[in-house]
Design an enzyme around this catalytic site. Structure first.
Site, PDB file in Angstrom:
ATOM      1  N   HIS A 136      -4.954 -34.082   5.987  1.00 59.57           N
ATOM      2  CA  HIS A 136      -3.810 -34.544   6.795  1.00 59.57           C
ATOM      3  C   HIS A 136      -4.234 -34.756   8.238  1.00 59.57           C
ATOM      4  CE1 HIS A 136      -1.261 -32.129   3.773  1.00 59.57           C
ATOM      5  NE2 HIS A 136      -1.013 -33.397   3.525  1.00 59.57           N
ATOM      6  N   ARG A 145      -5.165 -41.327  -1.518  1.00 59.03           N
ATOM      7  CA  ARG A 145      -6.464 -40.849  -1.994  1.00 59.03           C
ATOM      8  C   ARG A 145      -6.913 -41.551  -3.256  1.00 59.03           C
ATOM      9  NH1 ARG A 145      -4.062 -34.958  -2.274  1.00 59.03           N
ATOM     10  NH2 ARG A 145      -2.553 -36.342  -3.196  1.00 59.03           N
TER      11      ARG A 145
END
Length: 159
Positions: free
Chosen positions: A18, A91
């Site tokens: 993050h 991702r």
């Protein structure tokens, strides 16, 4: 006109993945608002206030990043923050498919809203908050996956 973006998530806990996305967003936009969503998750590690505080501590080095909690629709939070850009980390193809669908729905509700997808650096591509929570619950070392502040908070929860 300044570019203000919102990066939403539950951040339970905020991970180095993050932080990587937020740092990169902070270099692309004038201001980044990290929106910590109230989560109705089944077994959260941290409550909302803890997640907000840990995010603020982990991102203190970024002068153009603010952290706020929110609940409800992301489009409403973006409007409240006067932001018209959403940043999402992806991702995998599965992440992209889900995020693309959400971006489309968000744009239908707020036509000026743009969504920007960023991929994490390779070392964080497999990292998730869920995996960090699972590793921590079983006594594994998560220090390489989270900021020192988060690691300390996880260690206190484990004792």
């Amino acid at each position: 006109m300044s570019k203000k973006a919102v990066y939403p998530g539950t951040f339970d806990p905020i991970t180095n993945g993050h932080i990587n996305i937020i740092e990169r967003a902070a270099s692309l936009f004038d201001e980044v608002i990290v929106g910590v969503a109230k989560s109705a998750g089944k077994s959260p590690l941290f409550d909302l206030a803890e997640r907000v505080n840990l995010s603020k501590e982990s991102l203190a080095h970024l002068s153009n990043v603010q952290v706020h909690s929110f609940q409800g629709l992301l489009v409403d939070f973006a409007k409240q923050q006067r932001a018209n850009i959403i940043v999402r980390g992806v991702r995998s193809i599965a992440d992209f498919e889900y995020e693309k669908q959400m971006a489309g729905m968000n744009q239908q509700m707020f036509t000026e809203l743009e969504t920007v997808f960023l991929t994490p650096h390779a070392q964080w591509a497999d990292l998730s908050s869920t995996l960090v929570r699972d590793i921590a619950r079983f006594g594994g070392n998560v220090s390489g996956f989270v900021s020192p502040e988060v690691f300390n908070a996880i260690s206190k929860k484990s004792t």
